[in-house]
Design a protein around this motif. Structure first.
Motif, mmCIF file in Angstrom:
data_model
loop_
_atom_site.group_PDB
_atom_site.id
_atom_site.type_symbol
_atom_site.label_atom_id
_atom_site.label_comp_id
_atom_site.label_asym_id
_atom_site.label_seq_id
_atom_site.Cartn_x
_atom_site.Cartn_y
_atom_site.Cartn_z
ATOM 1 N N ALA A 71 1.007 -1.082 0.151
ATOM 2 C CA ALA A 71 0.012 0.158 -0.109
ATOM 3 C C ALA A 71 0.883 1.279 0.002
ATOM 4 O O ALA A 71 0.752 2.117 -0.626
ATOM 5 C CB ALA A 71 -0.841 0.039 1.175
ATOM 6 N N GLU A 72 1.953 1.225 0.849
ATOM 7 C CA GLU A 72 2.713 2.414 0.751
ATOM 8 C C GLU A 72 3.433 2.632 -0.685
ATOM 9 O O GLU A 72 3.743 3.630 -0.794
ATOM 10 C CB GLU A 72 3.833 2.243 2.025
ATOM 11 N N ASN A 73 3.841 1.437 -1.110
ATOM 12 C CA ASN A 73 4.703 1.681 -2.300
ATOM 13 C C ASN A 73 3.880 2.049 -3.304
ATOM 14 O O ASN A 73 4.128 3.019 -4.421
ATOM 15 C CB ASN A 73 5.355 0.281 -2.498
ATOM 16 N N CYS A 74 2.359 1.855 -3.528
ATOM 17 C CA CYS A 74 1.429 2.102 -4.482
ATOM 18 C C CYS A 74 1.302 3.516 -4.130
ATOM 19 O O CYS A 74 1.088 4.497 -5.324
ATOM 20 C CB CYS A 74 0.146 1.333 -4.215
ATOM 21 N N ARG B 97 -3.397 -3.030 -8.512
ATOM 22 C CA ARG B 97 -2.023 -3.527 -7.877
ATOM 23 C C ARG B 97 -2.387 -4.144 -6.477
ATOM 24 O O ARG B 97 -2.058 -4.823 -6.124
ATOM 25 C CB ARG B 97 -1.122 -2.567 -8.256
ATOM 26 N N LEU B 98 -2.874 -2.973 -5.609
ATOM 27 C CA LEU B 98 -3.248 -3.102 -4.485
ATOM 28 C C LEU B 98 -4.292 -4.187 -3.906
ATOM 29 O O LEU B 98 -4.191 -5.118 -3.205
ATOM 30 C CB LEU B 98 -3.504 -1.753 -3.421
ATOM 31 N N THR B 99 -5.462 -4.086 -4.704
ATOM 32 C CA THR B 99 -6.363 -5.218 -4.625
ATOM 33 C C THR B 99 -5.815 -6.637 -4.931
ATOM 34 O O THR B 99 -6.401 -7.486 -4.312
ATOM 35 C CB THR B 99 -7.436 -4.846 -5.694
ATOM 36 N N LYS B 100 -4.953 -6.682 -5.731
ATOM 37 C CA LYS B 100 -4.394 -8.145 -6.123
ATOM 38 C C LYS B 100 -3.777 -8.632 -4.913
ATOM 39 O O LYS B 100 -3.327 -9.982 -4.700
ATOM 40 C CB LYS B 100 -3.539 -8.111 -7.412
ATOM 41 N N VAL B 101 -2.857 -7.796 -4.027
ATOM 42 C CA VAL B 101 -2.387 -8.254 -2.875
ATOM 43 C C VAL B 101 -3.423 -8.678 -1.811
ATOM 44 O O VAL B 101 -3.291 -9.802 -1.165
ATOM 45 C CB VAL B 101 -1.617 -6.949 -2.054
ATOM 46 N N VAL B 102 -4.554 -8.226 -1.897
ATOM 47 C CA VAL B 102 -5.719 -8.676 -0.913
ATOM 48 C C VAL B 102 -6.034 -9.981 -1.412
ATOM 49 O O VAL B 102 -6.465 -10.956 -0.592
ATOM 50 C CB VAL B 102 -6.941 -7.750 -1.118
ATOM 51 N N ASP B 103 -6.220 -10.190 -2.678
ATOM 52 C CA ASP B 103 -6.491 -11.593 -3.339
ATOM 53 C C ASP B 103 -5.468 -12.558 -2.664
ATOM 54 O O ASP B 103 -5.544 -13.809 -2.400
ATOM 55 C CB ASP B 103 -6.609 -11.451 -4.544
ATOM 56 N N ARG B 104 -4.065 -12.073 -2.932
ATOM 57 C CA ARG B 104 -2.930 -13.113 -2.547
ATOM 58 C C ARG B 104 -2.857 -13.225 -1.242
ATOM 59 O O ARG B 104 -2.766 -14.432 -0.840
ATOM 60 C CB ARG B 104 -1.684 -12.356 -2.862
ATOM 61 N N LYS C 246 3.321 5.903 -2.870
ATOM 62 C CA LYS C 246 4.667 6.629 -3.171
ATOM 63 C C LYS C 246 4.901 6.524 -4.840
ATOM 64 O O LYS C 246 5.607 7.562 -5.368
ATOM 65 C CB LYS C 246 5.766 5.965 -2.487
ATOM 66 N N THR C 247 4.292 5.767 -5.453
ATOM 67 C CA THR C 247 4.706 5.372 -6.844
ATOM 68 C C THR C 247 3.424 6.067 -7.868
ATOM 69 O O THR C 247 3.777 5.851 -8.958
ATOM 70 C CB THR C 247 5.291 4.174 -7.204
ATOM 71 N N VAL C 248 2.343 6.074 -7.228
ATOM 72 C CA VAL C 248 1.212 6.527 -8.080
ATOM 73 C C VAL C 248 1.543 7.635 -9.087
ATOM 74 O O VAL C 248 2.166 8.818 -8.414
ATOM 75 C CB VAL C 248 -0.162 6.707 -7.240
ATOM 76 N N ARG C 249 1.106 7.888 -10.030
ATOM 77 C CA ARG C 249 1.120 9.247 -11.036
ATOM 78 C C ARG C 249 -0.140 9.617 -11.358
ATOM 79 O O ARG C 249 -1.202 8.821 -11.228
ATOM 80 C CB ARG C 249 1.751 8.421 -12.120
ATOM 81 N N ALA C 250 -0.118 10.852 -11.512
ATOM 82 C CA ALA C 250 -1.517 11.578 -12.104
ATOM 83 C C ALA C 250 -2.062 10.713 -13.264
ATOM 84 O O ALA C 250 -1.377 10.353 -14.462
ATOM 85 C CB ALA C 250 -1.232 12.974 -12.413
ATOM 86 N N GLY C 251 -3.111 10.247 -13.113
ATOM 87 C CA GLY C 251 -4.057 9.430 -14.096
ATOM 88 C C GLY C 251 -3.815 7.962 -13.872
ATOM 89 O O GLY C 251 -4.322 7.401 -14.900
ATOM 90 N N GLY C 252 -2.732 7.763 -12.945
ATOM 91 C CA GLY C 252 -2.719 6.211 -13.056
ATOM 92 C C GLY C 252 -3.282 5.566 -11.689
ATOM 93 O O GLY C 252 -2.869 4.625 -11.210
ATOM 94 N N LEU C 253 -4.237 6.261 -11.225
ATOM 95 C CA LEU C 253 -5.219 5.741 -10.049
ATOM 96 C C LEU C 253 -5.566 4.084 -10.248
ATOM 97 O O LEU C 253 -5.322 3.339 -9.314
ATOM 98 C CB LEU C 253 -6.119 6.669 -9.796
ATOM 99 N N GLU C 254 -6.363 3.909 -11.325
ATOM 100 C CA GLU C 254 -6.933 2.577 -11.472
ATOM 101 C C GLU C 254 -5.727 1.491 -11.440
ATOM 102 O O GLU C 254 -6.030 0.607 -11.014
ATOM 103 C CB GLU C 254 -7.826 2.677 -12.750
ATOM 104 N N THR C 255 -4.599 1.833 -12.239
ATOM 105 C CA THR C 255 -3.590 0.904 -12.000
ATOM 106 C C THR C 255 -3.020 0.668 -10.701
ATOM 107 O O THR C 255 -3.096 -0.492 -10.426
ATOM 108 C CB THR C 255 -2.420 1.160 -13.190
ATOM 109 N N ALA C 256 -2.829 1.624 -9.845
ATOM 110 C CA ALA C 256 -2.458 1.387 -8.641
ATOM 111 C C ALA C 256 -3.434 0.652 -7.754
ATOM 112 O O ALA C 256 -3.074 -0.131 -6.974
ATOM 113 C CB ALA C 256 -2.183 2.715 -8.024
ATOM 114 N N ARG C 257 -4.877 0.850 -7.800
ATOM 115 C CA ARG C 257 -5.900 0.360 -7.111
ATOM 116 C C ARG C 257 -5.922 -1.230 -7.568
ATOM 117 O O ARG C 257 -6.009 -2.048 -6.609
ATOM 118 C CB ARG C 257 -7.168 0.897 -7.522
#
Length: 418
Positions: free
Chosen positions: A158-161, A176-183, A163-174
């Protein structure tokens, strides 16, 4: 025997005094006794006041010490809690939204709730009836340790997401974090381990705040770049108008001097011909002055670039340049692979109004919905012409089909090469 002698001597001494002297001595002794009593009372009162002040000071110091002890105890609790949540991968890192006056309070409230869920053990859920080696206690420890490990991994991601999120890249970061929940859920199947839905939503909200701030910063920078570009364009127009006026004024002065000389020589025919040229120059000067005074006047253009943007996209704008093609040539510089084709280029006393009308009519097919300064639209030139006709905008010349010469020749060369 001795006492009797002393008594006798005293009686003899007093007996020799007059009544006045005896009264004076008595009054003096009384006054001295009163003075001593007064001084004694004052000293006692002073000592009492000082003692009271010392007592109050000691009480105040004691209260301060108690407050300090309470503060240190609270800090100790906070420190222990911070250590506890840090063991679970939750750190107070620098968040982008902390720099935002509008979002900082929302971020603080989010972080507080996130920490509370972690501290209270509500960031994860797992089975409560797990046994390990036939031991319920060992089972509880296994569940607790596994929950800590998985939560720490989730928090790190979550912290990494964030720190690395970019403008317009929210959906990609979301995602990515949701995949960790599944894992976490897959790896914790044996103990039914999951990241709590509420906790995940809070971390996603925290991520969204970072993206919102970055998008706002990007938009502000983009607006500033475009404002500077507009100022540069405005300066170019002003310089162009100024140079043109200076040129016309010199030309007028030349014609005026020549006209005066012809009239002085009596050359009527020559004077009439020169007068016609002087009238044209005066008209040109009036036009320049009008263009300089009326900032809404200018040229509206409709252009396309098939090789860069495809068949169904045009750019609609306006320019106040004396030669509008200068602006169109600038737009077709090295930033795009091919030059623009011009479909319409016409002068209007209210070019700003015509441009605004077209942008409003085509708002539903605007390419960039977030930045209205990007004047591209998903339409054909023919559809723009229809919009102009519907609003009774007279256009002398309008080409609906682009030449796209460079693009088509490039396509032909590429086809031959293959």
């Amino acid at each position: 025997m001795v006492e009797n002698d002393e008594l006798r001597n005293a009686l003899d001494r007093f007996g020799g005094m007059s009544l006045v002297e005896a009264e004076r001595l008595r009054a003096k002794a009384t006054s001295e006794a009163e003075r001593v009593r007064t001084e004694t009372r004052s000293e006692v009162e002073r000592m009492r006041i000082e003692a009271g002040r010392e007592v109050e000071q000691l009480r105040a110091e004691a209260a301060t010490q108690r407050a300090e002890v309470t503060r240190l105890a609270a800090e100790l609790v906070d420190a222990r809690r911070a250590v506890a949540v840090q063991e679970l991968g939750l750190y107070d890192f620098e968040h982008p939204a902390e720099e935002s006056a509008a979002l900082a309070n929302q971020l603080a409230a989010l972080r507080l709730e996130i920490k509370q869920l972690v501290a209270e053990g509500r960031a994860t859920t797992a089975t409560e009836n797990f046994t390990f080696n036939n031991s319920t206690a060992k089972g509880r420890k296994f569940v607790k340790d596994m929950s800590k490990t998985m939560l720490a991994a989730y928090n790190a991601e979550a912290e990494n997401c964030i720190k690395t999120v970019r403008a317009g890249g929210l959906e990609t970061a979301r995602n990515r974090l949701t995949k960790v929940v599944d894992r976490v859920e897959r790896n914790g199947t044996m103990i039914n381990l999951r990241i709590a839905a509420r906790y995940h939503r809070l971390r996603l909200d925290e991520l969204a705040l970072a993206a919102r701030h970055l998008e706002a910063v990007k938009a502000a920078k983009e607006a500033e770049r475009e404002r500077r570009a507009e100022l540069r364009e405005q300066k170019k127009v002003e310089d162009e108008l100024r140079r043109e006026r200076e040129r016309l004024q010199k030309e007028r002065d030349h014609y005026a001097n020549a006209l005066e000389a012809l009239r002085a020589r009596g050359d009527t025919a020559g004077a009439e011909a020169l007068q016609a040229k002087l009238t044209d120059v005066d008209k040109a000067l009036d036009d320049v002055d009008y263009r300089a005074a009326n900032i809404r006047a200018g040229y509206v253009y409709v252009i396309s670039n098939v090789g860069a943007f495809g068949e169904r996209m045009v750019k609609i704008g306006m320019t106040r340049r004396l030669d509008p093609m200068d602006r169109i040539r600038e737009l077709g510089d090295a930033s795009v692979p091919f030059r623009f084709d011009v479909h319409a280029l016409f002068f209007s006393d209210d070019a700003v109004g015509v441009e605004t009308m077209l942008h409003r009519e085509l708002a539903e097919v605007r390419v960039n919905r977030m930045n209205p300064r990007r004047e591209f639209f998903y339409v054909t030139p023919a559809e723009v012409l229809d919009a102009l006709r519907e609003h009774n905008i007279a256009v002398v010349e309008f080409r609906t089909e682009p030449d796209a010469e460079e693009f088509r020749l490039s396509q032909a060369v590429a086809a031959q090469s293959s």
